[in-house]
Design a protein around this motif. Structure first.
Motif, mmCIF file in Angstrom:
data_model
loop_
_atom_site.group_PDB
_atom_site.id
_atom_site.type_symbol
_atom_site.label_atom_id
_atom_site.label_comp_id
_atom_site.label_asym_id
_atom_site.label_seq_id
_atom_site.Cartn_x
_atom_site.Cartn_y
_atom_site.Cartn_z
ATOM 1 N N ALA A 1 51.887 -27.619 53.704
ATOM 2 C CA ALA A 1 50.841 -28.251 53.264
ATOM 3 C C ALA A 1 51.202 -29.344 52.168
ATOM 4 C CB ALA A 1 49.834 -27.215 52.321
ATOM 5 N N LEU A 2 52.296 -29.115 51.431
ATOM 6 C CA LEU A 2 52.989 -29.647 50.337
ATOM 7 C C LEU A 2 53.421 -31.073 50.888
ATOM 8 C CD1 LEU A 2 53.958 -30.469 47.477
ATOM 9 C CD2 LEU A 2 56.005 -29.378 48.038
ATOM 10 N N VAL A 3 54.112 -31.273 52.112
ATOM 11 C CA VAL A 3 54.434 -32.406 52.878
ATOM 12 C C VAL A 3 52.954 -33.332 53.122
ATOM 13 C CG1 VAL A 3 55.498 -33.585 54.810
ATOM 14 C CG2 VAL A 3 56.504 -31.493 53.755
ATOM 15 N N ILE A 4 52.008 -32.753 53.459
ATOM 16 C CA ILE A 4 50.703 -33.400 53.783
ATOM 17 C C ILE A 4 50.429 -34.273 52.498
ATOM 18 C CG2 ILE A 4 48.579 -33.276 54.466
ATOM 19 C CD1 ILE A 4 49.342 -30.961 56.322
ATOM 20 N N THR A 5 50.163 -33.385 51.409
ATOM 21 C CA THR A 5 49.860 -33.806 50.106
ATOM 22 C C THR A 5 50.620 -35.020 49.738
ATOM 23 O OG1 THR A 5 48.982 -31.710 49.891
ATOM 24 C CG2 THR A 5 49.142 -33.277 47.933
ATOM 25 N N LEU A 6 52.080 -34.962 49.599
ATOM 26 C CA LEU A 6 52.998 -35.944 49.290
ATOM 27 C C LEU A 6 52.669 -37.006 50.121
ATOM 28 C CD1 LEU A 6 56.074 -33.952 48.653
ATOM 29 C CD2 LEU A 6 54.766 -35.218 47.033
ATOM 30 N N ALA A 7 52.468 -36.975 51.502
ATOM 31 C CA ALA A 7 52.232 -38.168 52.407
ATOM 32 C C ALA A 7 50.922 -38.742 51.966
ATOM 33 C CB ALA A 7 52.438 -37.762 53.890
ATOM 34 N N HIS A 8 49.828 -38.151 51.820
ATOM 35 C CA HIS A 8 48.444 -38.726 51.141
ATOM 36 C C HIS A 8 48.784 -39.636 49.745
ATOM 37 C CE1 HIS A 8 44.404 -37.938 50.003
ATOM 38 N NE2 HIS A 8 44.369 -39.290 49.841
ATOM 39 N N LEU A 9 49.888 -38.994 48.982
ATOM 40 C CA LEU A 9 50.104 -39.597 47.831
ATOM 41 C C LEU A 9 50.579 -40.877 47.979
ATOM 42 C CD1 LEU A 9 49.432 -38.846 44.616
ATOM 43 C CD2 LEU A 9 51.988 -38.071 44.698
ATOM 44 N N LEU A 10 51.556 -41.017 48.787
ATOM 45 C CA LEU A 10 52.102 -42.111 49.108
ATOM 46 C C LEU A 10 51.398 -43.047 49.740
ATOM 47 C CD1 LEU A 10 55.187 -43.763 49.696
ATOM 48 C CD2 LEU A 10 55.313 -42.530 51.569
ATOM 49 N N LEU A 11 50.631 -42.847 50.648
ATOM 50 C CA LEU A 11 49.514 -43.558 51.411
ATOM 51 C C LEU A 11 48.582 -44.263 50.250
ATOM 52 C CD1 LEU A 11 48.643 -41.622 54.587
ATOM 53 C CD2 LEU A 11 49.940 -43.990 54.431
ATOM 54 N N LEU A 12 48.292 -43.441 49.195
ATOM 55 C CA LEU A 12 47.533 -43.968 48.298
ATOM 56 C C LEU A 12 47.973 -45.005 47.629
ATOM 57 C CD1 LEU A 12 44.683 -43.835 46.816
ATOM 58 C CD2 LEU A 12 45.617 -41.864 45.507
ATOM 59 N N ALA A 13 49.222 -44.787 47.267
ATOM 60 C CA ALA A 13 50.086 -45.820 46.497
ATOM 61 C C ALA A 13 50.155 -46.996 47.084
ATOM 62 C CB ALA A 13 51.445 -45.012 46.097
ATOM 63 N N LEU A 14 50.501 -46.919 48.326
ATOM 64 C CA LEU A 14 50.708 -48.180 49.157
ATOM 65 C C LEU A 14 49.176 -49.075 49.293
ATOM 66 C CD1 LEU A 14 53.194 -46.977 51.650
ATOM 67 C CD2 LEU A 14 53.666 -48.541 49.670
ATOM 68 N N LEU A 15 48.379 -48.280 49.728
ATOM 69 C CA LEU A 15 47.212 -48.989 50.429
ATOM 70 C C LEU A 15 46.270 -49.492 49.174
ATOM 71 C CD1 LEU A 15 46.060 -46.498 53.650
ATOM 72 C CD2 LEU A 15 47.288 -49.012 53.340
ATOM 73 N N LEU A 16 45.890 -48.668 48.136
ATOM 74 C CA LEU A 16 45.020 -48.759 47.115
ATOM 75 C C LEU A 16 45.323 -50.240 46.295
ATOM 76 C CD1 LEU A 16 43.055 -46.895 44.830
ATOM 77 C CD2 LEU A 16 44.400 -48.426 43.626
ATOM 78 N N PRO A 17 46.745 -50.600 45.854
ATOM 79 C CA PRO A 17 46.987 -51.777 45.194
ATOM 80 C C PRO A 17 46.689 -52.859 46.275
ATOM 81 C CG PRO A 17 48.638 -50.228 44.705
ATOM 82 C CD PRO A 17 47.641 -49.471 45.883
ATOM 83 N N LEU A 18 47.066 -52.824 47.660
ATOM 84 C CA LEU A 18 46.952 -53.640 48.516
ATOM 85 C C LEU A 18 45.671 -54.110 48.745
ATOM 86 C CD1 LEU A 18 48.154 -55.605 50.932
ATOM 87 C CD2 LEU A 18 48.122 -53.592 52.400
#
Length: 440
Positions: free
Chosen positions: A384-401
Motif C-alpha cells: 500500500a505504501l509503494v502505491i501511495t508513493l507512486a501516486h505522489l511521484l505521478l502527481l509531482a510529474l503530471l500536475l506541473p506539466l
C-alpha cells in the motif's frame, strides 16, 4: 449485493463508525473554512497567508507525531483487544517523545527561517499543542480499535467547536495570528482531558494480559518488543505522511510554478472536491477496524463487506461526479458568489471548468483508497505504501506539466490523470492477491 442484508449488529457498527468519522471530518473542514474566512476578512490576506503556513506546519507535525502508530495499532487491537492497556501505554510514550522532539525542532526551525515574528510565535504554539495532541491521538486509537467511533466524534466536535468560537472571539478583539494558534493549544488541552475522561469512564482499557503479570516471570517490555512496534508502524507512518503530502503537494507545486490567478482558480475548485475526498476517506477509516477484526475469523465475510461498500460508494460517487460536472457553474457561483469587477464571469467559468474535471478525482480516489485499505487489512502495508508513493511521484510529474501546457485546466487534468494511474495500480495489486485474500 447489499450491505443492508448483513446482520443488524454488523450493519449498525459499520454505519455508526463511518457516520461518526465522516461527520467529524466534515465538521473539521467546515471549521477550517470558516476560520480562514474570518481571518481574511478581519486581518487581511497577509495574515491569512501566515495562518495557512502555521496550519500546514500543524497538520504535518501531527502526522509526524503519530508515527503511523494509530493505523497499525487499530489493526492489531481489532484482533487482540486484551492488549489495549499495553498498546495505550506504549503509544502515549512514543507519541509524547515524538511530540517533544518536534516541538524542539520547530523552535530551532523558526530561528533559521526568515519568518516574521508573528509567524514564529504561531509556530511555537503549534509545537506546544503537539504533546496534548499526542495523548488525544492515543485515546482516539483506542476508540477506533474498540469500534467506538462515536467517542472520537465527541472529542473532535468539542475541539473544533472551541477553535471556531475562541478564534471568532480573538478576531473580534483584533488579535494576531499567533493568538489564533494559542487558541488551538487551549482547545487541544480541553479535548485531551475529555478524551481521557471518555476512555476511562467507558472502560475500554482491558486488564493487562497474563504475560505481563509478575507471576509469569515475563517483563512487560518483552510482551511487545520496541523493535516489533516500530517496524510494524513504519509502513503505516509512510502511508499517513504520503496521504498528507498528496493533499498538499498540488498547492505547494502550483505556488512554486504558477501565478497567483492559476493557483487561486485551482484552489477554489479543489477545495470543493477535497470535502468529498475527506468524506470518502472517513468511510473507509470507519470500516477499517471492523474489516480487520472480521478478516481474522472469516475472511470471506470481510471481503463481502468491503466489496459491497465499494460498489455502493462507487455508484454514489459516479452519480455525484456526473451531477457536479453538469451543475459546476451554478455550484461555483452559489458557494463563492459572482466575482465582482471586470472579467468576474470569466473567472467563475474557469473555476467551474476546473471543478467539472477535478470532481472525477473522487470516484478514482475511492477505488485507490479501497484497495490500499484492503491491503492493510490483509497485512500488505508495504505494498500500500509503494502505491501511495507512486501516486505522489505521478502527481509531482503530471500536475506541473499540465499547468504549464493548459493553465488551471491542465493542472486539473494532471491531478485526475495521476489519480487514475494510482487507482489502476492499486486495483492491480489487489487482483494479484491470492484468492483467499482477494476482495474483488
Amino acid at each position: 449485493m447489499n450491505i443492508f442484508r448483513e446482520p443488524t449488529t454488523l450493519r449498525r457498527r459499520v454505519l455508526v463508525n463511518t457516520g461518526a468519522l465522516a461527520s467529524a471530518n466534515l465538521w473539521r473542514i467546515v471549521v477550517s473554512f470558516l476560520v480562514q474566512l474570518l481571518v481574511a476578512r478581519a486581518l487581511g490576506l497577509e495574515a491569512l497567508g501566515q495562518y495557512t503556513v502555521a496550519m500546514a506546519y500543524l497538520n504535518i507535525s501531527q502526522v509526524l507525531c503519530e508515527m503511523g502508530l494509530p493505523l497499525w495499532m487499530v489493526r492489531e487491537l481489532a484482533q487482540a483487544p486484551h492488549l489495549r492497556t499495553l498498546y495505550f501505554r506504549r503509544g502515549v510514550l512514543l507519541q509524547m517523545t515524538a511530540a517533544l522532539l518536534l516541538w524542539a525542532g520547530l523552535v530551532g526551525l523558526v530561528m533559521l527561517l526568515p519568518y516574521p515574528l508573528v509567524t514564529r510565535t504561531a509556530l511555537f504554539w503549534v509545537g506546544a499543542s503537539l504533546p496534548l495532541f499526542a495523548i488525544t491521538s492515543a485515546c482516539a486509537t483506542q476508540f477506533q480499535a474498540a469500534e467506538r467511533m462515536e467517542l472520537a466524534f465527541v472529542v473532535e466536535i468539542v475541539i473544533n467547536l472551541l477553535i471556531l468560537l475562541l478564534s471568532a472571539w480573538q478576531l473580534w478583539q483584533q488579535q494576531s495570528v499567533a493568538d489564533l494558534l494559542l487558541v488551538v493549544v487551549v482547545a487541544q488541552g480541553i479535548g485531551m482531558m475529555l478524551a481521557l475522561g471518555l476512555l476511562f469512564t467507558s472502560r475500554l482499557l482491558a486488564p493487562a494480559p497474563l504475560v505481563d503479570a509478575p507471576l509469569s516471570g515475563t517483563p512487560l517490555s518483552e510482551s511487545l518488543p520496541w523493535r516489533k512496534l516500530l517496524s510494524g508502524a513504519m509502513p503505516f507512518f509512510g502511508l499517513s505522511l504520503t496521504d498528507v503530502l498528496l493533499q498538499r503537494l498540488d498547492i505547494l507545486l502550483l505556488s512554486l510554478f504558477a501565478d497567483a490567478r492559476l493557483l487561486g482558480t485551482y484552489s477554489a475548485a479543489y477545495n470543493l472536491v477535497r470535502v468529498a475526498i475527506k468524506l470518502l476517506q472517513s468511510v473507509w477509516r470507519g470500516a477499517y477496524p471492523t474489516l480487520a477484526r472480521l478478516y481474522v475469523a472469516t475472511p470471506e465475510r470481510a471481503s463481502r463487506v468491503a466489496t459491497k461498500l465499494l460498489y455502493w460508494g462507487l455508484a454514489l460517487c459516479l452519480l455525484g461526479a456526473l451531477l457536479t460536472g453538469v451543475l459546476a457553474t451554478p455550484i461555483v457561483r452559489f458557494i463563492y458568489g459572482v466575482t465582482e469587477g471586470t472579467g468576474g464571469s470569466a473567472v467563475d467559468a474557469e473555476v467551474a471548468r476546473a471543478l467539472a474535471w477535478l470532481i472525477w478525482q473522487a470516484p478514482l480516489f475511492l477505488l485507490e483508497f479501497y484497495a490500499t485499505t484492503w491491503l492493510l487489512v490483509v497485512g500488505r502495508a508495504r505494498t500500500a505504501l509503494v502505491i501511495t508513493l507512486a501516486h505522489l511521484l505521478l502527481l509531482a510529474l503530471l500536475l506541473p506539466l499540465g499547468a504549464a501546457l493548459a493553465g488551471s485546466m491542465g493542472a486539473a487534468w494532471g491531478t485526475v490523470a495521476a489519480q487514475a494511474l494510482g487507482a489502476a495500480l492499486a486495483l492491480w495489486q489487489v487482483r494479484k492477491l491470492p484468492d483467499r485474500t482477494r476482495s474483488v
